[in-house]
Design a protein around this motif. Structure first.
Motif: not given
Length: 459
Positions: A51-54, A93-99, A102-107, A112-116
């Motif tokens: 999630x953290x390394x690219x 990293x994006x922090x979002x509220x989904x339903x 709260x999720x941490x999204x890693x890109x 531009x691929x979503x890592x998890x």
């Protein structure tokens, strides 16, 4: 003839043990969760490398392009925060509220691929931080931890009085008598770790108390001020900047928590536009990439976060809680014009705020890298040893067949000073003072009931 018992000291002796039994579980929990959070950088890289390394590439996508990819993958999610890559090999990293979750999204910032994704509340470090600060039960947990930390300060100070050296030898005070066995060995372990660790434990407790919701808030209100002219020219929200911090996540540095939160001017959205092309007042004119560019132009080092505006008067908040407090920045931007409304940096910190910020950085093991982490972990281990040895020593010295306090010792000096110090600490820490008074009243009541229940003795 029996030596008279000093009643005040007897009361303090009982309280020292009862308070110790209350504090020990909290000290153990704080030490264990503290060590987890101390090594957060290493643990995160070990647990979540995917999630953290690219792998770096020639060209990275900008923040708005990455946001579009996230919106495409999670169309129902509300974006709360953006963390640009802190280095060339780090993910965005994006922090979002989904339903309601709260999720941490890693890109991957290059492809531009979503890592998890990761639950922002239900991961090791978030749980450790929430336990450390609130016991996972909100305000009540915060108050309990503050009460325990305050009583731990009382225990450290009174413990120094109780174990103050009475002879010229250092055995049992400066070093443990390892040849001893049973209760004497546990007593030496408790006394020696307490003697050497007292200053370090007081440092950890006092710097930790600055984060508490009651004492810490009052402390910051008294000592943490900013120049009035810095915020005089901008409209302000009734909420302070510290409202952005949460139990599971720190957004803005401690020293910026008491600063006012500016608000955006919705009319700025229409400047330079005719009425037919006006943006909706709740739609930000500037995008994430523009915020990142403004932050760079304002000299904000990498590693910052961007908190998105809430509502038509909300602001973009760029915040960096750097390992070196002198690099900390809290920058508020108008969401429509991108104009910097207020900036809080080291230069605006007062003397106390600077001292506390340095203390917090040491407390969290950030200021001197791995050496700082190891030193603070050593303090946590000392606390664990002192807590466990104190519990064992109490158990071995308790009255036979009773759960009560060990027998009172009469050979300890300065007991009046110890009681005075406890009373002064009760004034300095109101939750401790209130509980001290409550315990004293309860103690008097139980004593009165015991006396009233005794049969009368006829002459």
């Amino acid at each position: 003839m029996n030596q008279p018992t000093p009643s005040f000291y007897q009361l303090a002796w009982r309280w020292h043990f009862y308070a110790g039994l209350f504090v020990i579980p909290f000290l153990v929990m704080l030490s264990l969760t503290g060590m987890l959070y101390l090594f957060k950088p290493q643990l995160d890289q070990l647990m979540y490398p995917e999630l953290l390394q690219v792998s770096p590439a020639a060209q990275a996508l900008d923040a708005d392009q990455l946001r579009a990819r996230v919106s495409q993958a999670h169309p129902q999610a509300q974006l709360l925060k953006y963390l640009p890559p802190a280095s060339a090999s780090a993910s965005a990293q994006f922090v979002v509220n989904q339903n309601g979750r709260e999720l941490n999204l890693f890109v991957d910032p290059y492809r531009g691929t979503l890592l998890g994704s990761q639950d922002a509340h239900d991961n090791l470090q978030a749980i450790a931080r929430s336990l450390h600060g609130t016991l996972l039960i909100g305000t009540l947990g915060d108050r309990l931890i503050e009460l325990a930390a305050g009583w731990a300060i009382v225990l450290v100070v009174s413990g120094l009085y109780l174990w103050w050296p009475r002879g010229s030898g250092g055995a049992g005070v400066l070093w443990p008598r390892l040849s001893a066995r049973g209760r004497l060995l546990w007593r030496d372990l408790h006394a020696v770790t307490g003697f050497w660790g007292a200053a370090l434990l007081l440092f950890m407790l006092l710097t930790g108390m600055t984060w508490t919701g009651f004492w810490g808030t009052q402390f910051a209100a008294v000592w943490n001020h900013f120049p009035a002219e810095q915020f005089r020219a901008v409209p302000k929200s009734p909420l302070p900047t510290g409202s952005l911090n949460e139990a599971h996540r720190q957004t803005v540095p401690w020293a910026a928590e008491t600063a006012p939160m500016p608000v955006s001017d919705p009319h700025a959205a229409h400047q330079g536009h005719d009425m037919a092309n006006m943006a909706a007042p709740d739609a930000p004119v500037i995008g994430l990439q523009r915020v990142v560019e403004i932050a760079a132009a304002q000299g904000v080092p990498p590693g910052f976060s961007v908190t998105l505006p809430k509502g038509p008067t909300g602001v973009y908040t760029v915040a960096l809680g750097a390992d070196d407090p002198s690099q900390e920045v809290t920058l508020h931007l108008d969401q429509y014009s991108g104009e910097p409304l207020a900036a809080v940096r080291w230069a605006q910190y007062g003397t106390v705020a600077r001292g506390v910020s340095l203390g917090i950085a040491l407390h969290e093991g950030k200021l001197f890298g791995l050496a700082n982490q190891l030193a603070m972990a050593g303090v946590c281990l000392l606390v664990l040893l002192s807590a466990v040895s104190g519990l064992v020593m109490w158990w071995k010295r308790r009255p036979q067949g009773s759960f009560g306090v060990p027998p009172l010792r009469h050979d300890l000096p300065l007991w009046k000073g110890a009681v005075l110090v406890m009373l002064l600490l009760g004034v300095a820490f109101p939750l401790v003072g209130g509980s001290l008074l409550a315990v004293w009243l309860l103690d008097r009541l139980l004593l009165a009931l015991r006396i009233a229940g005794r049969p009368a003795v006829s002459g």
